[in-house]
Design a protein around this motif. Structure first.
Motif, PDB file in Angstrom:
ATOM      1  N   LEU A 116      47.321  53.547  -3.710  1.00 44.19           N
ATOM      2  CA  LEU A 116      48.207  54.565  -3.346  1.00 44.19           C
ATOM      3  C   LEU A 116      47.240  55.573  -2.679  1.00 44.19           C
ATOM      4  O   LEU A 116      47.685  56.133  -1.629  1.00 44.19           O
ATOM      5  CB  LEU A 116      49.009  55.068  -4.442  1.00 44.19           C
ATOM      6  N   ARG A 117      46.150  55.982  -3.217  1.00 42.17           N
ATOM      7  CA  ARG A 117      45.463  56.795  -2.561  1.00 42.17           C
ATOM      8  C   ARG A 117      44.810  56.663  -1.190  1.00 42.17           C
ATOM      9  O   ARG A 117      44.734  57.265  -0.191  1.00 42.17           O
ATOM     10  CB  ARG A 117      44.119  57.332  -3.613  1.00 42.17           C
ATOM     11  N   ALA A 118      44.504  55.311  -1.273  1.00 42.27           N
ATOM     12  CA  ALA A 118      43.967  54.690   0.027  1.00 42.27           C
ATOM     13  C   ALA A 118      45.069  54.761   1.238  1.00 42.27           C
ATOM     14  O   ALA A 118      44.700  55.140   2.284  1.00 42.27           O
ATOM     15  CB  ALA A 118      43.302  53.428  -0.025  1.00 42.27           C
ATOM     16  N   ALA A 119      46.237  54.354   0.881  1.00 41.29           N
ATOM     17  CA  ALA A 119      47.248  54.690   1.579  1.00 41.29           C
ATOM     18  C   ALA A 119      47.772  55.974   2.178  1.00 41.29           C
ATOM     19  O   ALA A 119      47.832  56.006   3.602  1.00 41.29           O
ATOM     20  CB  ALA A 119      48.542  53.737   1.098  1.00 41.29           C
ATOM     21  N   LEU A 120      47.587  56.831   1.431  1.00 39.55           N
ATOM     22  CA  LEU A 120      47.617  58.311   1.656  1.00 39.55           C
ATOM     23  C   LEU A 120      46.806  58.616   2.623  1.00 39.55           C
ATOM     24  O   LEU A 120      47.149  59.524   3.566  1.00 39.55           O
ATOM     25  CB  LEU A 120      47.938  59.092   0.427  1.00 39.55           C
ATOM     26  N   ARG A 121      45.651  58.366   2.328  1.00 39.15           N
ATOM     27  CA  ARG A 121      44.495  58.770   3.124  1.00 39.15           C
ATOM     28  C   ARG A 121      44.686  58.273   4.797  1.00 39.15           C
ATOM     29  O   ARG A 121      44.456  59.001   5.553  1.00 39.15           O
ATOM     30  CB  ARG A 121      42.990  58.352   2.803  1.00 39.15           C
ATOM     31  N   GLN A 122      44.998  56.933   4.573  1.00 36.45           N
ATOM     32  CA  GLN A 122      44.992  56.363   6.140  1.00 36.45           C
ATOM     33  C   GLN A 122      46.115  56.752   6.715  1.00 36.45           C
ATOM     34  O   GLN A 122      46.281  56.741   7.927  1.00 36.45           O
ATOM     35  CB  GLN A 122      45.084  54.925   5.640  1.00 36.45           C
ATOM     36  N   SER A 123      47.346  57.369   6.163  1.00 30.77           N
ATOM     37  CA  SER A 123      48.577  57.864   7.027  1.00 30.77           C
ATOM     38  C   SER A 123      48.489  59.275   7.149  1.00 30.77           C
ATOM     39  O   SER A 123      49.107  59.854   7.680  1.00 30.77           O
ATOM     40  CB  SER A 123      49.746  57.828   5.844  1.00 30.77           C
ATOM     41  N   GLY A 124      47.151  60.001   6.802  1.00 24.07           N
ATOM     42  CA  GLY A 124      47.002  61.518   7.162  1.00 24.07           C
ATOM     43  C   GLY A 124      47.199  61.559   8.673  1.00 24.07           C
ATOM     44  O   GLY A 124      46.738  60.641   9.592  1.00 24.07           O
ATOM     45  N   LYS A 125      47.644  62.789   9.135  1.00 20.11           N
ATOM     46  CA  LYS A 125      47.683  63.213  10.372  1.00 20.11           C
ATOM     47  C   LYS A 125      46.454  63.524  11.027  1.00 20.11           C
ATOM     48  O   LYS A 125      46.430  63.782  12.200  1.00 20.11           O
ATOM     49  CB  LYS A 125      48.632  64.574  10.447  1.00 20.11           C
ATOM     50  N   SER A 126      45.481  63.909  10.166  1.00 14.89           N
ATOM     51  CA  SER A 126      43.733  64.069  10.843  1.00 14.89           C
ATOM     52  C   SER A 126      43.550  62.892  11.620  1.00 14.89           C
ATOM     53  O   SER A 126      43.834  61.532  11.270  1.00 14.89           O
ATOM     54  CB  SER A 126      43.103  64.496   9.597  1.00 14.89           C
ATOM     55  N   PRO A 127      42.623  63.017  12.535  1.00 11.63           N
ATOM     56  CA  PRO A 127      42.316  62.086  13.354  1.00 11.63           C
ATOM     57  C   PRO A 127      41.295  61.161  12.514  1.00 11.63           C
ATOM     58  O   PRO A 127      40.563  61.530  11.678  1.00 11.63           O
ATOM     59  CB  PRO A 127      41.312  62.759  14.577  1.00 11.63           C
ATOM     60  N   ALA A 128      41.050  59.757  13.296  1.00  6.80           N
ATOM     61  CA  ALA A 128      40.256  58.870  12.305  1.00  6.80           C
ATOM     62  C   ALA A 128      38.622  59.569  12.099  1.00  6.80           C
ATOM     63  O   ALA A 128      38.183  60.494  12.967  1.00  6.80           O
ATOM     64  CB  ALA A 128      39.907  57.678  13.144  1.00  6.80           C
ATOM     65  N   PRO A 129      38.273  59.436  11.056  1.00  7.97           N
ATOM     66  CA  PRO A 129      36.879  59.947  10.532  1.00  7.97           C
ATOM     67  C   PRO A 129      35.826  59.818  11.424  1.00  7.97           C
ATOM     68  O   PRO A 129      35.702  58.599  12.008  1.00  7.97           O
ATOM     69  CB  PRO A 129      36.652  59.526   9.163  1.00  7.97           C
ATOM     70  N   ARG A 130      35.058  60.748  11.899  1.00  9.47           N
ATOM     71  CA  ARG A 130      34.063  60.444  12.947  1.00  9.47           C
ATOM     72  C   ARG A 130      32.507  60.414  12.053  1.00  9.47           C
ATOM     73  O   ARG A 130      31.681  59.981  12.647  1.00  9.47           O
ATOM     74  CB  ARG A 130      33.874  61.717  13.795  1.00  9.47           C
ATOM     75  N   GLY A 131      32.642  60.894  10.782  1.00 13.96           N
ATOM     76  CA  GLY A 131      31.410  60.827  10.097  1.00 13.96           C
ATOM     77  C   GLY A 131      31.099  59.630   9.398  1.00 13.96           C
ATOM     78  O   GLY A 131      31.909  58.676   9.635  1.00 13.96           O
ATOM     79  N   PRO A 132      29.983  59.264   8.763  1.00 12.79           N
ATOM     80  CA  PRO A 132      29.609  57.883   8.141  1.00 12.79           C
ATOM     81  C   PRO A 132      30.671  57.768   7.032  1.00 12.79           C
ATOM     82  O   PRO A 132      31.196  58.396   6.390  1.00 12.79           O
ATOM     83  CB  PRO A 132      28.313  58.502   7.473  1.00 12.79           C
ATOM     84  N   ILE A 133      30.889  56.382   7.039  1.00 14.94           N
ATOM     85  CA  ILE A 133      31.723  55.895   5.892  1.00 14.94           C
ATOM     86  C   ILE A 133      30.729  54.894   5.185  1.00 14.94           C
ATOM     87  O   ILE A 133      29.890  54.171   5.440  1.00 14.94           O
ATOM     88  CB  ILE A 133      32.646  54.719   6.494  1.00 14.94           C
ATOM     89  N   ARG A 134      31.007  55.244   3.738  1.00 16.40           N
ATOM     90  CA  ARG A 134      29.704  54.744   2.935  1.00 16.40           C
ATOM     91  C   ARG A 134      30.589  53.555   1.943  1.00 16.40           C
ATOM     92  O   ARG A 134      31.758  53.938   1.435  1.00 16.40           O
ATOM     93  CB  ARG A 134      29.150  55.931   2.172  1.00 16.40           C
ATOM     94  N   ALA A 135      29.672  52.483   1.498  1.00 15.29           N
ATOM     95  CA  ALA A 135      30.112  51.874   0.411  1.00 15.29           C
ATOM     96  C   ALA A 135      28.951  51.286  -0.278  1.00 15.29           C
ATOM     97  O   ALA A 135      27.970  50.420   0.215  1.00 15.29           O
ATOM     98  CB  ALA A 135      30.868  50.424   0.994  1.00 15.29           C
ATOM     99  N   GLY A 136      28.665  51.919  -1.435  1.00 14.54           N
ATOM    100  CA  GLY A 136      27.413  51.725  -2.105  1.00 14.54           C
ATOM    101  C   GLY A 136      26.133  52.111  -1.244  1.00 14.54           C
ATOM    102  O   GLY A 136      26.260  53.223  -0.950  1.00 14.54           O
TER     103      GLY A 136
END
Length: 232
Positions: A116-136
């Motif tokens: 649910l948190r992921a879906a709400l983040r993805q639906s946000g009206k802000s533009p796609a993130p420009r900074g780094p995306i991290r996974a581990g």
């Protein structure tokens, strides 16, 4: 001043689902709303304009996929499917009709809240993130088109990078095989799932700690893949 809580409409005819999901949503900081049928759910979506909808496929008055289709005619917020149906075709059809994600019953509340948190983040009206995306220890720098693992540069082919970033920018959303193949290779390759498996395998070899048990590029059997990153 008290912050306005995001409203989550749960459309499900099982009282026990509402009994444990309502308090769980409340404890997580959301305002739970309830509907016990498809018609009630559609009225609730129109009346309350919830921030997200959790929708059961097995409703007493109409199929949940019909509710999904009708809701999508006027509602563009996240819709997560709850379903005891584990047939791959059901999942694919729900995603193709506009669902953001699905969770199989029985499910853990922690998993549902994370999706649910992921879906709400993805639906946000802000533009796609420009900074780094991290996974581990993996970092994807979208500005520099650069991927590192534990600080070391990882060499990716243009197609590998495109597949990785498409998944990463989904913020945990399932991307179907068809979505990825069409976006990266074009409509003529929409059914070439073996193509995609090869590229996912190559990415796992380069980025996963244990490619045989991936934790970042996760398979949704028969449906597609999701990227599991660190929470922002």
């Amino acid at each position: 001043m008290t912050a306005v809580r995001q409203r989550i409409l749960v459309i499900d005819d099982e009282p026990q689902i509402h009994r444990f999901l309502g308090p769980a949503l409340d404890a997580a900081g959301y305002e739970p709303l309830r509907a016990d049928s498809g018609q009630e759910g559609l009225r609730g979506v129109a009346l309350w304009s919830p921030d997200a909808v959790v929708l059961d496929l097995g409703l007493p008055d109409m199929d949940g996929k019909t509710v999904l289709e009708k809701a999508r005619a006027f509602y563009d917020g996240p819709i997560l499917i709850l379903s005891a149906r584990d047939r791959e075709v059901e999942k694919i059809e729900a995603l193709d009709r506009g669902a953001n994600d699905y969770v199989e019953k029985p499910f853990g509340v922690g998993e549902l809240l994370a999706r649910l948190r992921a879906a709400l983040r993805q639906s946000g009206k802000s533009p796609a993130p420009r900074g780094p995306i991290r996974a581990g220890d993996v970092e994807i720098d979208l500005e520099m088109r650069r991927v590192t693992r534990a600080g070391a540069f990882v060499k990716l082919s243009p197609r590998e990078y495109e597949v990785l970033t498409r998944l990463a920018l989904g913020h945990g959303k399932v991307l179907t095989h068809k979505d990825l193949l069409t976006a990266v290779w074009g409509p003529a390759h929409a059914d070439d799932t073996q193509y995609l498996r090869v590229f996912i395998g190559q990415l796992r070899q380069k980025l996963e700690a244990d490619p045989s048990a991936p934790t970042m590029l996760v398979t949704e059997p028969g449906v597609g893949y999701r990227f599991v990153g660190d929470d922002p």
